[in-house]
Design a protein around this motif. Structure first.
Motif, PDB file in Angstrom:
ATOM      1  N   ALA A   1       0.902  -1.332  -0.033  1.00 23.25           N
ATOM      2  CA  ALA A   1       0.042   0.073   0.020  1.00 23.25           C
ATOM      3  C   ALA A   1       0.879   1.214   0.049  1.00 23.25           C
ATOM      4  O   ALA A   1       0.628   1.981  -0.691  1.00 23.25           O
ATOM      5  N   ARG A   2       2.043   1.168   0.724  1.00 21.67           N
ATOM      6  CA  ARG A   2       2.878   2.416   0.807  1.00 21.67           C
ATOM      7  C   ARG A   2       3.675   2.693  -0.542  1.00 21.67           C
ATOM      8  O   ARG A   2       3.655   3.936  -0.969  1.00 21.67           O
ATOM      9  N   ARG A   3       3.901   1.712  -1.193  1.00 25.81           N
ATOM     10  CA  ARG A   3       4.532   1.751  -2.502  1.00 25.81           C
ATOM     11  C   ARG A   3       3.543   2.206  -3.448  1.00 25.81           C
ATOM     12  O   ARG A   3       3.955   3.101  -4.359  1.00 25.81           O
TER      13      ARG A   3
ATOM     14  N   LYS B   1       3.621   4.040  -7.535  1.00 28.75           N
ATOM     15  CA  LYS B   1       4.068   3.182  -8.451  1.00 28.75           C
ATOM     16  C   LYS B   1       2.686   2.164  -8.592  1.00 28.75           C
ATOM     17  O   LYS B   1       1.608   2.085  -7.844  1.00 28.75           O
ATOM     18  N   SER B   2       2.732   1.287  -9.630  1.00 27.10           N
ATOM     19  CA  SER B   2       1.583   0.505 -10.067  1.00 27.10           C
ATOM     20  C   SER B   2       1.717  -0.955  -8.939  1.00 27.10           C
ATOM     21  O   SER B   2       2.584  -0.927  -8.372  1.00 27.10           O
TER      22      SER B   2
ATOM     23  N   VAL C   1       4.900  -5.218  -6.148  1.00 30.37           N
ATOM     24  CA  VAL C   1       5.187  -6.497  -5.862  1.00 30.37           C
ATOM     25  C   VAL C   1       6.872  -6.723  -6.395  1.00 30.37           C
ATOM     26  O   VAL C   1       7.283  -7.466  -5.688  1.00 30.37           O
ATOM     27  N   ARG C   2       7.159  -6.098  -7.428  1.00 31.64           N
ATOM     28  CA  ARG C   2       8.476  -6.247  -7.805  1.00 31.64           C
ATOM     29  C   ARG C   2       9.661  -5.856  -6.746  1.00 31.64           C
ATOM     30  O   ARG C   2      10.516  -6.409  -6.478  1.00 31.64           O
ATOM     31  N   CYS C   3       9.081  -4.470  -6.089  1.00 33.38           N
ATOM     32  CA  CYS C   3       9.844  -3.926  -5.131  1.00 33.38           C
ATOM     33  C   CYS C   3       9.863  -5.020  -3.868  1.00 33.38           C
ATOM     34  O   CYS C   3      10.843  -5.302  -3.135  1.00 33.38           O
ATOM     35  N   LEU C   4       8.800  -5.437  -3.542  1.00 29.68           N
ATOM     36  CA  LEU C   4       8.640  -6.580  -2.600  1.00 29.68           C
ATOM     37  C   LEU C   4       9.536  -7.630  -2.849  1.00 29.68           C
ATOM     38  O   LEU C   4      10.301  -8.065  -1.746  1.00 29.68           O
TER      39      LEU C   4
END
Length: 278
Positions: A244-246, A251-252, A257-260
């Motif tokens: 949610a923060r991203r 961000k999409s 999810v990619r950052c995660l």
């Protein structure tokens, strides 16, 4: 050392048609018996019978190629509660690398285990192997689709102007559909006819591979959902808050999810670095 825990180690040099086995006494580290066995279920049963006969006490198996030629034998042994360890294949470089035999490689695999340099074999559950087969095949289809798309775009750069102007600037999906509808006009225009046929062939290939990848992806999703109906992303408060923060940063969801994934990879790496080295 494993030599203190077992009485025998059976080294196995695996191949497509048959495996070479060497039975090594853990106390003396001498090879007491060498034999070959077919890489079939019948051959696996024969190898286990011989091991039970000649190494009736505590024993371990040292297998090379557990992810390829030795996968079937490893699965067979694990299903029968045998102790199986994985050994890396030796490099085949230089003159000494060519001077080898399957029997010697089997002995070497057993001695690697006795020296404590082998890795534990992960559990080879049927569901894990099913997922591995589907995932590997899907990755192959995706890679082949990417290669076909690259060929198509490269061909488009040098095709006759009439075709290039008609197709350039289209999105990927629109380009594939337009190329799939191409028809050679006349054999007299040999260049255009050949290029149109090539573009159409590549487009059809891309569509077929996309369909194949989608079918495999659906099967993967269904199996994963059955095995893990509550993945962490849906229920863990910290993970949900991170995504949610991203997203709030602009961000999409896919980018979040990619950052995660990168965050998890870094966290796991730090945990591994902090582990004591033995």
């Amino acid at each position: 050392m494993l030599a203190d825990d077992v009485s025998y180690v059976i080294g196995v040099d695996t191949h497509a048609e048959q495996h070479a086995l060497a039975l090594v006494d853990a106390r003396t580290q001498q090879t007491s018996r060498s034999f070959t066995s077919a890489a079939t279920r019948r051959g696996y049963r024969r190898a286990l019978r011989l091991a039970c006969k000649h190494a009736p006490e505590r024993r371990a198996w040292a297998l090379e190629g557990t992810g390829s030629y030795g996968a079937g034998f490893a699965r067979f042994l694990c299903a029968r509660e045998e102790r199986v360890l994985e050994v890396e294949r030796p490099p085949r470089e230089g003159r000494r690398g060519r001077l080898k035999s399957d029997a010697l490689d089997a002995e070497r695999a057993a001695r690697v285990v006795l020296q404590g340099a082998a890795g534990a074999l992960p559990r080879l559950g049927s569901e894990r192997e099913a997922l591995r087969a589907l995932l590997t095949t899907r990755e192959g289809a995706v890679c082949a689709r990417t290669a076909a798309l690259n060929e198509l775009r490269a061909l488009l750069l040098t095709c006759p102007p009439e075709l290039r102007e008609r197709l350039q600037g289209l999105s990927r999906s629109a380009l594939v559909e337009a190329c799939a509808r191409l028809r050679p006009r006349s054999v007299s225009d040999s260049e255009r006819a050949a290029v149109a046929l090539a573009l159409r062939s590549l487009a059809v290939r891309v569509r077929q591979l996309s369909s194949e990848a989608e079918t495999l992806e659906r099967e993967l999703s269904e199996r994963v959902q059955a095995l893990a109906p509550r993945p962490r992303r849906r229920v863990d408060p910290d993970t949900k808050a991170y995504i949610a923060r991203r997203v709030a940063e602009g961000k999409s969801e896919r980018e979040a999810v990619r950052c995660l994934k990168r965050y998890l990879a870094r966290s796991l790496f730090r945990l591994l670095e902090a582990m004591p080295r033995t």
